[in-house]
Write a protein that holds these residues in place. Structure first.
Motif, PDB file in Angstrom:
ATOM      1  N   GLU A 204       0.831  -1.194   0.000  1.00 61.53           N
ATOM      2  CA  GLU A 204       0.000   0.000   0.000  1.00 61.53           C
ATOM      3  C   GLU A 204       0.872   1.254   0.000  1.00 61.53           C
ATOM      4  OE1 GLU A 204      -2.906  -0.330   3.143  1.00 61.53           O
ATOM      5  OE2 GLU A 204      -3.267  -2.445   2.687  1.00 61.53           O
ATOM      6  N   TRP A 205       0.570   2.142  -0.950  1.00 59.69           N
ATOM      7  CA  TRP A 205       1.336   3.370  -1.091  1.00 59.69           C
ATOM      8  C   TRP A 205       1.077   4.338   0.067  1.00 59.69           C
ATOM      9  CZ3 TRP A 205       5.238   3.743  -4.249  1.00 59.69           C
ATOM     10  CH2 TRP A 205       5.236   3.103  -5.497  1.00 59.69           C
ATOM     11  N   CYS A 206       2.130   4.993   0.514  1.00 61.00           N
ATOM     12  CA  CYS A 206       2.048   6.087   1.473  1.00 61.00           C
ATOM     13  C   CYS A 206       2.539   7.380   0.814  1.00 61.00           C
ATOM     14  CB  CYS A 206       2.892   5.783   2.711  1.00 61.00           C
ATOM     15  SG  CYS A 206       2.334   4.351   3.651  1.00 61.00           S
ATOM     16  N   TRP A 207       2.289   8.503   1.455  1.00 59.15           N
ATOM     17  CA  TRP A 207       2.723   9.788   0.920  1.00 59.15           C
ATOM     18  C   TRP A 207       4.242   9.922   0.883  1.00 59.15           C
ATOM     19  CZ3 TRP A 207       2.203  14.069  -1.713  1.00 59.15           C
ATOM     20  CH2 TRP A 207       3.086  15.106  -1.483  1.00 59.15           C
ATOM     21  N   ASP A 208       4.945   9.427   1.879  1.00 58.30           N
ATOM     22  CA  ASP A 208       6.327   9.787   2.146  1.00 58.30           C
ATOM     23  C   ASP A 208       7.312   9.353   1.066  1.00 58.30           C
ATOM     24  OD1 ASP A 208       4.657   9.306   4.444  1.00 58.30           O
ATOM     25  OD2 ASP A 208       6.388   9.559   5.736  1.00 58.30           O
ATOM     26  N   TRP A 209       8.303  10.210   0.845  1.00 58.83           N
ATOM     27  CA  TRP A 209       9.514   9.740   0.187  1.00 58.83           C
ATOM     28  C   TRP A 209      10.183   8.705   1.092  1.00 58.83           C
ATOM     29  CZ3 TRP A 209      10.296  10.677  -4.718  1.00 58.83           C
ATOM     30  CH2 TRP A 209       9.868  11.873  -5.304  1.00 58.83           C
ATOM     31  N   TYR A 214      16.480   9.893   7.066  1.00 56.62           N
ATOM     32  CA  TYR A 214      15.365  10.629   7.670  1.00 56.62           C
ATOM     33  C   TYR A 214      14.701   9.789   8.753  1.00 56.62           C
ATOM     34  CZ  TYR A 214      10.746  12.758   8.223  1.00 56.62           C
ATOM     35  OH  TYR A 214       9.602  13.304   8.751  1.00 56.62           O
ATOM     36  N   TYR A 215      14.476   8.516   8.466  1.00 54.80           N
ATOM     37  CA  TYR A 215      13.782   7.642   9.411  1.00 54.80           C
ATOM     38  C   TYR A 215      14.503   7.607  10.758  1.00 54.80           C
ATOM     39  CZ  TYR A 215      11.146   3.549  11.031  1.00 54.80           C
ATOM     40  OH  TYR A 215      10.337   2.690  11.725  1.00 54.80           O
ATOM     41  N   GLY A 225       7.787  12.591   6.342  1.00 56.35           N
ATOM     42  CA  GLY A 225       8.798  12.018   5.471  1.00 56.35           C
ATOM     43  C   GLY A 225       9.753  13.055   4.929  1.00 56.35           C
ATOM     44  N   PRO A 226      10.801  12.604   4.232  1.00 57.50           N
ATOM     45  CA  PRO A 226      11.793  13.524   3.671  1.00 57.50           C
ATOM     46  C   PRO A 226      11.166  14.481   2.659  1.00 57.50           C
ATOM     47  CG  PRO A 226      12.543  11.241   3.559  1.00 57.50           C
ATOM     48  CD  PRO A 226      11.105  11.198   3.920  1.00 57.50           C
ATOM     49  N   GLY A 229      13.389  12.758  -2.689  1.00 54.62           N
ATOM     50  CA  GLY A 229      13.817  11.371  -2.762  1.00 54.62           C
ATOM     51  C   GLY A 229      13.633  10.802  -4.158  1.00 54.62           C
ATOM     52  N   GLU A 230      13.906   9.514  -4.292  1.00 53.75           N
ATOM     53  CA  GLU A 230      13.722   8.819  -5.563  1.00 53.75           C
ATOM     54  C   GLU A 230      12.568   7.834  -5.524  1.00 53.75           C
ATOM     55  OE1 GLU A 230      17.325   6.905  -6.681  1.00 53.75           O
ATOM     56  OE2 GLU A 230      18.385   8.776  -7.130  1.00 53.75           O
ATOM     57  N   LYS A 231      12.273   7.316  -4.326  1.00 53.86           N
ATOM     58  CA  LYS A 231      11.236   6.309  -4.178  1.00 53.86           C
ATOM     59  C   LYS A 231      10.229   6.768  -3.129  1.00 53.86           C
ATOM     60  CE  LYS A 231      14.457   2.528  -5.242  1.00 53.86           C
ATOM     61  NZ  LYS A 231      15.045   1.258  -4.743  1.00 53.86           N
ATOM     62  N   ARG A 232       9.005   6.237  -3.225  1.00 56.91           N
ATOM     63  CA  ARG A 232       7.972   6.494  -2.228  1.00 56.91           C
ATOM     64  C   ARG A 232       7.744   5.229  -1.392  1.00 56.91           C
ATOM     65  NH1 ARG A 232       6.212  11.994  -1.622  1.00 56.91           N
ATOM     66  NH2 ARG A 232       6.507  12.990  -3.649  1.00 56.91           N
TER      67      ARG A 232
END
Length: 275
Positions: A204-209, A214-215, A225-226, A229-232
């Protein structure tokens, strides 16, 4: 979507301790997070029927699973477009502005339309006040062997062999079947807050990069989230992958413009005081 669960405000321990069974992956260090806004979350992953009604498309790799199976083969950008369309159809404000190859979220968590959960919101809702690797208990396997705990709540590579036609995912090299697929939503037990399939079925997709640095230094209140980034972030694990991927604390990332089989969506909506 017609089924919604109210997710209350509260705090939780996000991530995995370093000594967790099967390893913490990138969900470390464990840290306390406070969620300050209540929100509604769909009780199930968006189904093929719901997706097609809103978007008019059928991108699904597992189309032959049927209309009550989760919509999948959806990119992050597709998920963003779905949320905006769902908002406009309900005469609510669209949360996202799309343009120039990117997406902005001007009002953030105060937007009153439909949107993707943040990674923290998603994990908080999936855990539903529990602290074990799965919301119903401990995990007993890491890969595709049979896990009696996970089997009660989710579809993963140890129990997701399919009988319908169409595309097959081969996990035989990992100890699973050579024909895996998604399954109809809400066939397993819900978590304490009434959410189905938060472990397994579709990622399931989330908003965050997606960002590991960052984590490790994430804010303790409503993290978003950051900034780049390159990925979500994807959460929950799909029916095609190992048991360890289906833990609510586990996290991974993927390119937002690339749809792959078993990537789905579970929208949320911030509750405003008037409601």
């Amino acid at each position: 979507p017609t089924g919604w669960s109210l997710i209350p405000t509260g705090s939780f321990e996000m991530g995995h301790p370093d000594d967790v069974a099967c390893g913490p992956g990138t969900a470390t260090p464990i840290h306390e997070v406070e969620i300050t806004r209540p929100f509604l979350m769909t009780t199930t992953e968006v189904t093929q029927e719901e997706w097609t009604t809103v978007m008019g498309t059928t991108p699904f790799a597992f189309a032959e699973c049927g209309i009550h199976c989760p919509a999948e083969t959806i990119s992050w950008f597709d998920a963003i477009a779905y949320c905006n369309k769902l908002s406009l159809d309900a005469e609510l404000e669209a949360c996202y502005e799309i343009g120039g190859g990117g997406v902005t979220w001007p009002k953030g968590l105060d937007c009153q339309g439909y949107r993707l959960p943040t990674e923290a919101e998603w994990e908080y809702a999936a855990r539903a006040g529990t602290t074990t690797p799965f919301h119903n208990g401990e995990m007993t396997v890491c890969a595709c062997e049979f896990d009696p705990v996970l089997d009660l709540i989710g579809w993963y590579c140890g129990n997701s062999e399919k009988s319908y036609g169409g595309y097959c995912y081969d996990a035989s090299d990992k100890g699973g079947s050579n024909c895996l697929g998604v399954h109809p939503v809400a066939q397993k037990l819900a978590n304490p807050w009434g959410l189905y399939d938060t472990s397994g079925n579709v990622h399931e997709w989330c908003w965050d990069w997606y960002g590991e640095a960052y984590y490790a230094n994430s804010p303790g209140t409503d993290p978003l989230g950051p900034s780049t980034g390159e990925k979500r972030v994807l959460k929950g694990g799909p029916a095609l992958h190992a048991a360890s991927m289906s833990r609510p604390g586990t996290r991974t990332g993927y390119y937002p413009d690339v749809p792959t089989a078993a990537q789905g969506i579970r929208p949320v909506r911030t509750i405003v005081p008037s409601e």
